[in-house]
Scaffold this active site. Sequence first.
Site, PDB file in Angstrom:
ATOM      1  N   LYS A   1       0.844  -1.202   0.000  1.00 60.84           N
ATOM      2  CA  LYS A   1       0.000   0.000   0.000  1.00 60.84           C
ATOM      3  C   LYS A   1       0.876   1.247   0.000  1.00 60.84           C
ATOM      4  O   LYS A   1       1.889   1.285   0.704  1.00 60.84           O
ATOM      5  CB  LYS A   1      -0.901  -0.049   1.238  1.00 60.84           C
ATOM      6  CG  LYS A   1      -1.972   1.029   1.325  1.00 60.84           C
ATOM      7  CD  LYS A   1      -2.817   0.814   2.593  1.00 60.84           C
ATOM      8  CE  LYS A   1      -3.935   1.827   2.736  1.00 60.84           C
ATOM      9  NZ  LYS A   1      -4.726   1.609   3.963  1.00 60.84           N
TER      10      LYS A   1
ATOM     11  N   SER B   1      -9.780   1.569   3.192  1.00 59.46           N
ATOM     12  CA  SER B   1      -8.935   2.373   2.338  1.00 59.46           C
ATOM     13  C   SER B   1      -7.899   1.582   1.538  1.00 59.46           C
ATOM     14  O   SER B   1      -7.355   2.098   0.561  1.00 59.46           O
ATOM     15  CB  SER B   1      -8.187   3.406   3.179  1.00 59.46           C
ATOM     16  OG  SER B   1      -7.291   2.762   4.069  1.00 59.46           O
TER      17      SER B   1
ATOM     18  N   SER C   1      -9.829  -0.931   7.329  1.00 57.72           N
ATOM     19  CA  SER C   1      -9.269  -0.666   5.995  1.00 57.72           C
ATOM     20  C   SER C   1      -8.557  -1.847   5.347  1.00 57.72           C
ATOM     21  O   SER C   1      -8.198  -1.767   4.170  1.00 57.72           O
ATOM     22  CB  SER C   1      -8.312   0.519   6.046  1.00 57.72           C
ATOM     23  OG  SER C   1      -9.026   1.716   6.056  1.00 57.72           O
TER      24      SER C   1
END
Lengths: 99, 495
Positions: free
Chosen positions: B77, B152, B176
């Site tokens: 990420k 997210s 997330s």
Amino acid sequence: MELKDKDLEQLERLARVELSGESRAKLREQLGTIIEFVRKLQGIDTADYKPKAYLGGFEPELRRDEAKECLETEEVLGAAPDRQNGYFRVPPVIDRDDS
Amino acid sequence: MKDLTELSIAELDRAYASGRASPVDVVEAYLDLIDRRDEVVRSFLHIFGDRALERASALAAEGSNGRPLYGVPVAVKDNICMRGLPTSCASRILEGYRPPYDATVVERLEEAGAVIIGKTNLDEFAMGSSTENSAFGATRNPWNPDCAPGGSSGGSAAAVAAGLVPVALGSDTGGSIRQPAAFCGVAGLKGTYGRVSRYGLVAFASSLDQIGPFTRNIEDCARVMEVIAGHDPHDATSITGSPPPLIAGLESGVRGLKVAIPKGTEKWEIGEDVRKSFDETVDILKGSEADISEVDLPDVDASIACYYILANAEASSNLARYDGVKYGLRKDVKNLVGMYEQTRGEGFGEEVKRRILLGTYVLSSGYYDAYYTKAQQVKALICDGFEAIFKGSDLIVLPTTPTAAFRIGEKIDDPIAMYLSDIFTTPANIAGLPAISIPSGVSDDGLPIGMQLMAAAGNEQVLLLAARFLEKRYGFCEKHQPDFGRLEGGERDGK
């Protein structure tokens, strides 16, 4: 809950964020709705509970106060938008009266 | 014979040992899939093709030497720092930023032989539940490109679901990892708070953030977690002592395990297909050798309000560092305060500003006790509630999300509706508990549904063995997969 325009201006100042004109009205309304939503906590009886900042069960470990290898100054400053002689360079902090 | 890009980590290991393939073949095969599919999915912000191939050929020359992730391609990420490589947090304010150091998880992955292939899209600074809040465009759900992948960590979840990597790392502050894992039909694990070092993870809400893996199956999840978990002197909140072994005992089944089912589920506002999948899960467990009991969950409605106060208060403080001085964007204004205000006004997206302002509000003089202190008291109450449950139970089972993936654009202008998609995931962050989402079935529209398991702090072991048990019973991967042809057809924007 309605958030007044001057409340929003105060928040912008505190947070150092300048909102643009068109997003201000939308944000003001949305923030009011969100504040209303989180206010529901006030209906919960928490008289028996102390505020909890950290989770239990862990011993926070502090390292010994000794010098260790760290990043090179140049490497760290390398990402700065402006620098001079090994320092961050910023616009004037105190406004001069030029009149 | 399976394609190289369909192999689990253990199968890859055997393919390497037998000489069927080398890390270069595998990295090339995945880069080719990214090339073919990511134009539609848009899961990656940066692809390090040359670096990955160089690393793969170095690994091929060295041989495995027993490294647990030898030649395993991984996506990370884009809020996790990699030395000298872009780390944007999907924000204009950090566009072009290249950190001078590696996150601990990156070091551990590379020491274990993994090949980091690129960095994935996210909601700006990990604030959101759909990956629509990225300054660089939304990621699409591989199961239906008109739908959001969740967030997210939507880029990481979508990359694994689209078959572009076998493993990706995400971060989980209020769900997330688990929510996008559920939306994309993959496994997603958040460990106990402090289990995985946060050093090099760009801070959103430091008391809640945890890094964790996305994988296609539970065994891979256990393997990756064993590599990234463990004490790190660079993170003062990292748990000391050795983390539990996760692969040994993975197949030991649920005999004698005390599984708690929440009471009052009929009052939950959830989709009928999610309810059906949850009921089936309960039936599977009732028919197993586990001991089932019913418990009162701590108030999930209160959890989400508590979460939005604590997380945003911390965010407003953590994001003060983006001031146009040290890195990233700077607006050219002739005085310092004006420079701060305009840099932050232009550099941050709408959701980030909304959260900074809310966090500032709940911490401001006159409101602090009513909001922030109150939320910390509710946190204490929620922690107590879970502690009581885990005195008599090993596990709690509940859905990961109230519905399957929603459509892109459906909730973007309704923050509360967006926040409520995390209603079942925030409690684990508030109480610091380990929790996992595993795909359990599909909705009426053919979109994945995820079930969530939560365990007591420190007990990832029981979480994973129960997840493995359910994985075998669901048989999700054998029954369902995205339409990969649709992703490769160059079909874009749902047209």
